[in-house]
Design an enzyme around this catalytic site. Structure first.
Site, PDB file in Angstrom:
ATOM      1  N   GLU A  65       0.825  -1.220   0.000  1.00 30.91           N
ATOM      2  CA  GLU A  65       0.000   0.000   0.000  1.00 30.91           C
ATOM      3  C   GLU A  65       0.856   1.265   0.000  1.00 30.91           C
ATOM      4  OE1 GLU A  65      -3.232  -0.044   2.864  1.00 30.91           O
ATOM      5  OE2 GLU A  65      -3.352   2.134   2.838  1.00 30.91           O
ATOM      6  N   LYS A  71      -7.497  -0.783  11.693  1.00 30.09           N
ATOM      7  CA  LYS A  71      -6.873  -1.222  10.426  1.00 30.09           C
ATOM      8  C   LYS A  71      -5.643  -0.363  10.135  1.00 30.09           C
ATOM      9  CE  LYS A  71      -6.283  -1.496   5.740  1.00 30.09           C
ATOM     10  NZ  LYS A  71      -5.470  -0.643   4.867  1.00 30.09           N
ATOM     11  N   ASP A  77       4.321 -14.244  11.997  1.00 24.73           N
ATOM     12  CA  ASP A  77       3.000 -14.733  11.616  1.00 24.73           C
ATOM     13  C   ASP A  77       1.975 -13.594  11.772  1.00 24.73           C
ATOM     14  OD1 ASP A  77       0.508 -15.915  11.539  1.00 24.73           O
ATOM     15  OD2 ASP A  77       1.059 -17.626  12.774  1.00 24.73           O
ATOM     16  N   HIS A 127      -2.281  10.586  -0.159  1.00 28.05           N
ATOM     17  CA  HIS A 127      -2.352   9.361  -0.952  1.00 28.05           C
ATOM     18  C   HIS A 127      -2.194   9.620  -2.443  1.00 28.05           C
ATOM     19  CE1 HIS A 127      -3.391   5.524   0.788  1.00 28.05           C
ATOM     20  NE2 HIS A 127      -4.055   6.113   1.749  1.00 28.05           N
TER      21      HIS A 127
HETATM   22  C1  MEV Z   1      -5.908   3.122   5.113  1.00 23.82           C
HETATM   23  O1  MEV Z   1      -5.173   1.978   4.751  1.00 23.82           O
HETATM   24  C2  MEV Z   1      -5.929   3.299   6.617  1.00 23.82           C
HETATM   25  C3  MEV Z   1      -6.794   4.448   7.118  1.00 23.82           C
HETATM   26  O2  MEV Z   1      -8.132   4.322   6.616  1.00 23.82           O
HETATM   27  C4  MEV Z   1      -6.779   4.403   8.616  1.00 23.82           C
HETATM   28  C5  MEV Z   1      -7.729   5.358   9.295  1.00 23.82           C
HETATM   29  O3  MEV Z   1      -8.755   5.740   8.693  1.00 23.82           O
HETATM   30  O4  MEV Z   1      -7.465   5.679  10.455  1.00 23.82           O
HETATM   31  C6  MEV Z   1      -6.272   5.784   6.614  1.00 23.82           C
END
Ligand code: MEV
Length: 428
Positions: A85, A268, A284, A382
């Protein structure tokens, strides 16, 4: 559509890699180019790959990048990330640069092994008997791995819980073991299998499961840092007051506490950094993911793995608390040549050093996403890499890629169609 003939893959595991590639190519009518993709060896040789997993047909490279600016427990680090990513490494490096350095704490490397007992005449009586024989059972466990014990690891405790289930009462025996520098699954599973008969005899029950738990609540790492309002203000070139950025980050944090839909994305973002280092060091990542998300729900409500608040100075304090079942020995760690190299880059002496690095990366990664969302929005950071990817997808080559990406950003239209039009214009 190509139909797979199951028969062609019979005994696949007995074939050489070359034979497996040939069978696959024949079955799927792979082109020469596609065959070459499989045949190309990487730093992970076919020989090693073939010993790591079954039915190997090739290797799967991921970009490997270095996150910079990390100071953890007063030591400077560059940190290898294996990830597909864009922006993750840049974001972590930037968050580390803005921070005051990370301070960490680690638990002992204690993993839980579970033994499930059924067919109990009297579950309370069985529980009592197991607990009365705790010392005897732990002595048996010690005998399974005397080397581990010699180096300071080994069994630490035994807990017993009665579970009411639709299939009747069951007992969960939890064996707590310090697994040393290993992730611990092999050590724990072996110990459980070796002591099952002793526990069955004592309890009068019969076992079903004897397996490690990935909810490693006794093997957690905490990392903490401060982001000052001054640095935060500088980071947006004064377009927003430091105090305002902090207030917005705190609002965003409470949003994650309040709704699982935001909380899943919040966590995430943490795992973006954590998984990257876990993969880069041959650990792992499924175990880490399972443990992290189960721990996030452990107190009865799915919650953020990080915490934010203001200190008396009005600066932002960030903390993470996460279970990390990592290893420096065993599994892919000592086999994968790049994982070995990455351990060297990190200068790891003990597994807790890796846990400290990984927890700090998770915190930095989370802060970076929160800062971006609370200020400019996530897309601006991004966009550049994303635009380059779109340009490549649309057919841009060499110096065209940068030009097409730049133009799309200026036009605020980052999509394949626009990229194709720009490529056409450039080429004309
Ligand atoms: C993207 O891979 C992760 C985010 O969505 C995390 C977040 O929103 O805190 C940018």
């Amino acid at each position: 559509m190509i139909k797979i003939n199951k028969k062609s893959f019979e005994g696949y595991y007995k074939k050489s890699i070359k034979e497996r590639q040939e069978i696959l190519s024949k079955e799927l009518l792979l082109t020469n180019e596609e065959q070459k993709l499989l045949e190309k060896e990487s730093s992970l040789s076919f020989d090693i790959a073939d010993r790591m997993i079954e039915n190997v047909i090739g290797t799967f490279p991921l970009p490997l990048g270095l996150a910079t600016n990390f100071v953890i427990d007063e030591k400077e680090y560059v940190i290898p990330f294996a990830i597909e990513e864009p922006s993750v490494i840049a974001a972590a490096s930037n968050a580390a640069k803005l921070s005051n350095g990370f301070i960490t704490e680690n638990d002992e490397q204690i993993m839980i092994g579970q033994l499930q007992l059924i067919n109990l005449e009297n579950a309370c009586e069985s529980k009592k008997k197991i607990l009365e024989n705790k010392e005897k059972i732990l002595k048996e466990v010690e005998k399974v791995d005397p080397i581990l014990v010699k180096f300071g690891g080994g069994p630490r405790d035994l807990k017993v819980n009665i579970l009411d289930t639709p299939r009747g009462k069951m007992i969960e025996v939890q064996l707590l073991v310090n697994v040393g520098d290993a992730m611990g699954a092999n050590a724990i599973n072996t110990m459980l299998e070796k002591i099952t008969s002793v526990i069955e005899e004592i309890s009068g029950g019969k076992h079903v499961a004897r397996i490690i738990s990935n909810l490693a609540i006794y093997r957690r790492t905490q990392s903490k840092t401060i982001w000052t309002k001054e640095k935060l203000e500088e980071s947006v070139k004064g377009t927003m007051k430091g105090e305002e950025i902090i207030e917005r980050i705190l609002d965003l944090y409470e949003f994650a506490v309040a709704t699982p839909f935001r909380c899943a994305t919040h966590n995430k973002g943490i795992m973006n950094g954590i998984d990257s280092v876990v993969i880069a060091t041959g650990n792992d990542f499924r175990a880490i993911e399972a443990g992290a998300h189960a721990y996030a729900s452990y107190k009865g409500k799915y919650s953020p793995l990080t915490k934010y608040y203001k200190n008396s100075n009005g600066d932002l304090v960030g903390e993470i608390d996460i279970p990390l079942a990592l290893g420096l020995v065993g599994g892919a760690i000592k086999v994968h040549p790049i994982a070995k190299l990455n351990a060297k880059i990190l200068g790891l002496k003990k597994v807790q050093d890796l846990a400290s690095v990984i927890a700090s990366v998770g915190l930095a990664q989370n802060f970076a996403a929160m800062r971006a969302i609370a200020t400019t929005g996530i897309q601006s950071g991004h966009m550049k890499l994303h635009a380059k990817n779109i340009a490549v997808q649309a057919g841009a080559i060499k110096e065209e890629i940068e030009l097409v990406a730049q133009k799309m950003i200026e036009l605020k239209e980052v999509n394949q169609l626009t990229a194709e039009k720009i490529i056409e214009e450039i080429r004309e």
